[in-house]
Design a protein around this motif. Sequence first.
Motif, mmCIF file in Angstrom:
data_model
loop_
_atom_site.group_PDB
_atom_site.id
_atom_site.type_symbol
_atom_site.label_atom_id
_atom_site.label_comp_id
_atom_site.label_asym_id
_atom_site.label_seq_id
_atom_site.Cartn_x
_atom_site.Cartn_y
_atom_site.Cartn_z
ATOM 1 N N GLY A 40 36.311 3.304 71.863
ATOM 2 C CA GLY A 40 35.972 3.313 70.455
ATOM 3 C C GLY A 40 36.046 4.590 70.457
ATOM 4 O O GLY A 40 35.620 4.477 69.016
ATOM 5 N N ARG A 41 36.944 5.590 70.457
ATOM 6 C CA ARG A 41 36.305 6.447 70.418
ATOM 7 C C ARG A 41 38.462 7.294 69.658
ATOM 8 O O ARG A 41 38.145 8.302 69.026
ATOM 9 N N GLU A 132 31.258 -3.590 59.608
ATOM 10 C CA GLU A 132 30.682 -2.882 61.159
ATOM 11 C C GLU A 132 31.993 -1.762 60.711
ATOM 12 O O GLU A 132 31.744 -1.108 61.581
ATOM 13 N N CYS A 136 32.350 2.369 61.185
ATOM 14 C CA CYS A 136 32.186 3.176 63.170
ATOM 15 C C CYS A 136 33.647 4.030 62.896
ATOM 16 O O CYS A 136 34.105 4.239 63.855
ATOM 17 N N TYR A 139 32.649 7.053 63.661
ATOM 18 C CA TYR A 139 33.159 7.526 64.908
ATOM 19 C C TYR A 139 33.995 7.390 65.645
ATOM 20 O O TYR A 139 34.495 8.676 66.748
ATOM 21 N N THR A 146 26.362 9.262 67.401
ATOM 22 C CA THR A 146 26.274 8.642 68.081
ATOM 23 C C THR A 146 24.797 7.853 66.675
ATOM 24 O O THR A 146 24.050 8.954 66.369
ATOM 25 N N TYR A 167 23.732 0.812 68.696
ATOM 26 C CA TYR A 167 25.298 0.195 68.211
ATOM 27 C C TYR A 167 24.907 -1.203 68.612
ATOM 28 O O TYR A 167 24.858 -1.535 68.615
ATOM 29 N N MET A 324 39.846 1.350 62.973
ATOM 30 C CA MET A 324 37.669 1.059 62.948
ATOM 31 C C MET A 324 37.587 -0.428 63.582
ATOM 32 O O MET A 324 36.314 -0.295 64.221
ATOM 33 N N SER A 327 37.133 0.310 67.660
ATOM 34 C CA SER A 327 36.089 0.666 67.576
ATOM 35 C C SER A 327 34.569 0.145 67.682
ATOM 36 O O SER A 327 34.255 0.160 68.979
ATOM 37 N N ALA A 328 34.851 -0.793 66.697
ATOM 38 C CA ALA A 328 33.792 -2.070 66.448
ATOM 39 C C ALA A 328 33.695 -2.559 67.917
ATOM 40 O O ALA A 328 32.344 -2.909 68.640
ATOM 41 N N TYR A 331 32.468 -1.740 71.397
ATOM 42 C CA TYR A 331 30.727 -1.454 71.501
ATOM 43 C C TYR A 331 30.478 -3.097 72.191
ATOM 44 O O TYR A 331 29.526 -2.955 72.325
#
Length: 352
Positions: A40-41, A132, A136, A139, A146, A167, A324, A327-328, A331
Motif C-alpha cells: 500500500g505504500r 478513496e 491514498c 500514503y 496515518t 483506513y 493510488m 494503495s487503497a 488496506y
Amino acid sequence: MIYIQQMKDRLDALKAQRAVRILALETSCDETAAAVVENGRVILSNAVYSQIDLHALYGGVVPEIASRAHVEKVSQVVDAALDETGLSLDDVDALAVTCGPGLVGALLIGVSYMKGLAYALAKPLVPVHHIEGHICANYLTFPELTPPFLCLAVSGGHSHLFAVEDYGRYRLIGCTQDDAAGEAFDKAARVLNLPYPGGPRLDRLAEEGNDRALRLPRAHTDGTYDFTFSGLKTAFLNAVNQQRMSGQAMPPADLAASFRRAVCDQLTEKTLLALRDTGYRKLALAGGVSANHRLRAQLSEACMREGVTFYCPRLDLCGDNGAMIGSAAYYRLMRGEIADLTLNAQPNYSLI
Ligand code: KG4
Ligand code: ZN
C-alpha cells in the motif's frame, strides 16, 4: 461461490506475508492506468495512458470514445506495469480495480478485465472507490502519514471534505451543493476559450495574471462546510461576456487569476473552518485539482499558520493513476474486502 471461499481462505496467509504486491487497474474516466504497489505504500511501477488527445477535439470527455480507447489499451498498459517491475502475473498477490464512481462504460472495461484475470489466475480481486484512491495517493507520497486526518478531495466530479477516521473509515464533513471544483475550473476555462483539459491550462495562465483584477461574488452556503461554485461560474461568464461586448476585455491571464483565487479562497476558507471545529491536526489534499498551484500553496500556508501538518500528493499522483488504486486496495484487502465474480461497475458508488 467456490472462488470467493478459496480467496477468503487464503487471506490469513496473505496477511502474514512480508510483502504484498497488488496489480491495480484504473479506467473510470479518460486514463487507462495500471500499477504494481507493495504494502500500500511503495510504487513498483505506474503506467498511465492518457486519452487527452482523443477527447481534445470535442472539448471534453466523450464516454463512448473513452470506453473504446480503454478496450484498445488495457492489455498494453497492464503489460507495461508488469514489465517495469520484472514481475509476472503469477508473482502478484492480488488484483484491484476501480469499480466506481465514474463513467459506466469506462468502468466496465476495467472491472471485466480484472474479473477475467482474477478467475484465470485464481487471485483475490479487490474493488476500489475512485476517490478513496485519490486520498491514498497521499500514503504513497508520505510514508509517515496515518489516519486520522481531514481530507479535501477535489476532482472533476467531487468536492468533498472527509474526516478520515481510520483506513477505510470516512465521515462526510461537507461537500459541494452544485458543481465540483474541477468542473468549475473546466467551465471557466471554456469561457476563456482554453482547450481541453481546461483546469490545468487555466492554472498555468493564472500564474501570470493579477488575481484582483476582477471582483467576483463571495459564496454563501447553508451547510457550514459546504461549497458552491455555480454562482461564481455564472458571475464569471456574465462578466467576461459584458467585457467582450463593451470591447474592453481584461487580459485572459487576469481573468484566470481572479477566478482561480475565488475558487481557492472558498476551498481554503471552508477547510480551515472544518479544521478548527473538528480539531484535526493533519490535512491532506486529494483529487485532480490537488495539482492546482495556488491551492497547494494557499493550503500549505494556511496550515502552517494553524500549526496543522499539510500533505498533498506528488504532482504525478494528483491525476488518475493505478498506483493510488493499489494503495487503497491494500488496506481493503487487509480488511478482507474481496469481490466475488458478480462484481459490477458502480457509477454512483458512495464512499460513506
Ligand atoms: O481526479 P481527476 O483527474 O479526474 C476525476 O476523478 O474527475 O480530476 C480531473 C479534474 C478536471 O476537472 C481537471 O480540470 C482538474 O481536475 N484539474 C485541475 C488542475 N489539474 C487538473 N484544476 C485546476 N488546476 C489544475 N492544475
Ligand atoms: Zn480522479
